[in-house]
Design a protein around this motif. Sequence first.
Motif, PDB file in Angstrom:
ATOM      1  N   LEU A  58      46.127  54.962  34.482  1.00  0.00           N
ATOM      2  CA  LEU A  58      45.037  55.507  33.671  1.00  0.00           C
ATOM      3  C   LEU A  58      44.201  56.404  34.540  1.00  0.00           C
ATOM      4  O   LEU A  58      43.865  56.047  35.670  1.00  0.00           O
ATOM      5  N   GLU A  83      32.790  46.666  27.407  1.00  0.00           N
ATOM      6  CA  GLU A  83      32.722  47.756  28.377  1.00  0.00           C
ATOM      7  C   GLU A  83      33.243  47.311  29.744  1.00  0.00           C
ATOM      8  O   GLU A  83      34.096  47.961  30.339  1.00  0.00           O
ATOM      9  N   GLU A  86      45.123  47.215  24.500  1.00  0.00           N
ATOM     10  CA  GLU A  86      46.038  48.302  24.855  1.00  0.00           C
ATOM     11  C   GLU A  86      46.239  48.366  26.371  1.00  0.00           C
ATOM     12  O   GLU A  86      47.363  48.502  26.862  1.00  0.00           O
ATOM     13  N   ARG A  87      45.165  48.265  27.108  1.00  0.00           N
ATOM     14  CA  ARG A  87      45.282  48.323  28.571  1.00  0.00           C
ATOM     15  C   ARG A  87      46.004  47.098  29.124  1.00  0.00           C
ATOM     16  O   ARG A  87      46.741  47.211  30.096  1.00  0.00           O
ATOM     17  N   SER A 109      38.692  43.638  22.668  1.00  0.00           N
ATOM     18  CA  SER A 109      38.663  44.903  21.932  1.00  0.00           C
ATOM     19  C   SER A 109      40.052  45.537  21.910  1.00  0.00           C
ATOM     20  O   SER A 109      40.929  45.182  22.698  1.00  0.00           O
ATOM     21  N   ALA A 110      40.230  46.497  21.017  1.00  0.00           N
ATOM     22  CA  ALA A 110      41.504  47.208  20.928  1.00  0.00           C
ATOM     23  C   ALA A 110      41.820  47.916  22.245  1.00  0.00           C
ATOM     24  O   ALA A 110      42.974  47.943  22.682  1.00  0.00           O
ATOM     25  N   GLU A 111      40.795  48.460  22.888  1.00  0.00           N
ATOM     26  CA  GLU A 111      40.987  49.139  24.173  1.00  0.00           C
ATOM     27  C   GLU A 111      41.495  48.172  25.229  1.00  0.00           C
ATOM     28  O   GLU A 111      42.428  48.482  25.979  1.00  0.00           O
ATOM     29  N   VAL A 112      40.922  46.993  25.296  1.00  0.00           N
ATOM     30  CA  VAL A 112      41.341  45.992  26.280  1.00  0.00           C
ATOM     31  C   VAL A 112      42.762  45.530  25.978  1.00  0.00           C
ATOM     32  O   VAL A 112      43.585  45.395  26.884  1.00  0.00           O
ATOM     33  N   ALA A 132      41.396  48.760  33.081  1.00  0.00           N
ATOM     34  CA  ALA A 132      41.846  50.061  33.585  1.00  0.00           C
ATOM     35  C   ALA A 132      42.121  49.996  35.081  1.00  0.00           C
ATOM     36  O   ALA A 132      43.138  50.507  35.570  1.00  0.00           O
ATOM     37  N   GLY A 157      36.986  46.517  29.600  1.00  0.00           N
ATOM     38  CA  GLY A 157      37.787  47.747  29.530  1.00  0.00           C
ATOM     39  C   GLY A 157      37.945  48.404  30.882  1.00  0.00           C
ATOM     40  O   GLY A 157      39.048  48.836  31.257  1.00  0.00           O
ATOM     41  N   HIS A 158      36.860  48.481  31.637  1.00  0.00           N
ATOM     42  CA  HIS A 158      36.932  49.063  32.980  1.00  0.00           C
ATOM     43  C   HIS A 158      37.784  48.185  33.907  1.00  0.00           C
ATOM     44  O   HIS A 158      38.573  48.701  34.707  1.00  0.00           O
ATOM     45  N   HIS A 172      40.629  57.980  35.175  1.00  0.00           N
ATOM     46  CA  HIS A 172      39.269  57.564  34.820  1.00  0.00           C
ATOM     47  C   HIS A 172      38.295  58.639  35.151  1.00  0.00           C
ATOM     48  O   HIS A 172      38.334  59.371  36.036  1.00  0.00           O
TER      49      HIS A 172
END
Length: 157
Positions: free
Chosen positions: A155, A57, A101-102, A96-99, A64, A60-61, A157
Amino acid sequence: MDELSPFLAHERADVRAQAAEAVAAYSSTDDGVAALVAAADALLPGLVSLLGRAEAEAAGHAAAALVNICSSADGSAAAVGAGVFEAAVAQLDSGSAEVRERCTMLLANLTNPSLVDATHLLRGGSLDSLLAAIFTASATERPSEGRVSEAPATLEH
């Protein structure tokens, strides 16, 4: 903005995540990005540190926020000096996949010639680590071919 930097390194994971979320939300406007760039010396080390943590979490933030900060030339220049490029490359095969990708978006911004002079990456050997990460990724993890935009990634938010 300087007030947030201690919370990015707080001992509690939930506090770090909330601080990173606040920075990411603030980075969603041009005025917010300008304020964050002005406080880059205080904020970037904490955001870079969060990228390398196992806390999805907060990472990821942080990613972003860094994508948005690096959508400006001044933000990209500050980020390169703070080791953001190397931190983003390190996350391409972990996190993570989100991290991931970002971080890909972040690297697109940091190598965009309209934002930053990328020759510094050649001198520092940073591209070697990026190329190694790209060529060691499995075929299933590589993004599909598609249209590449020359506009900086951002991005909301």
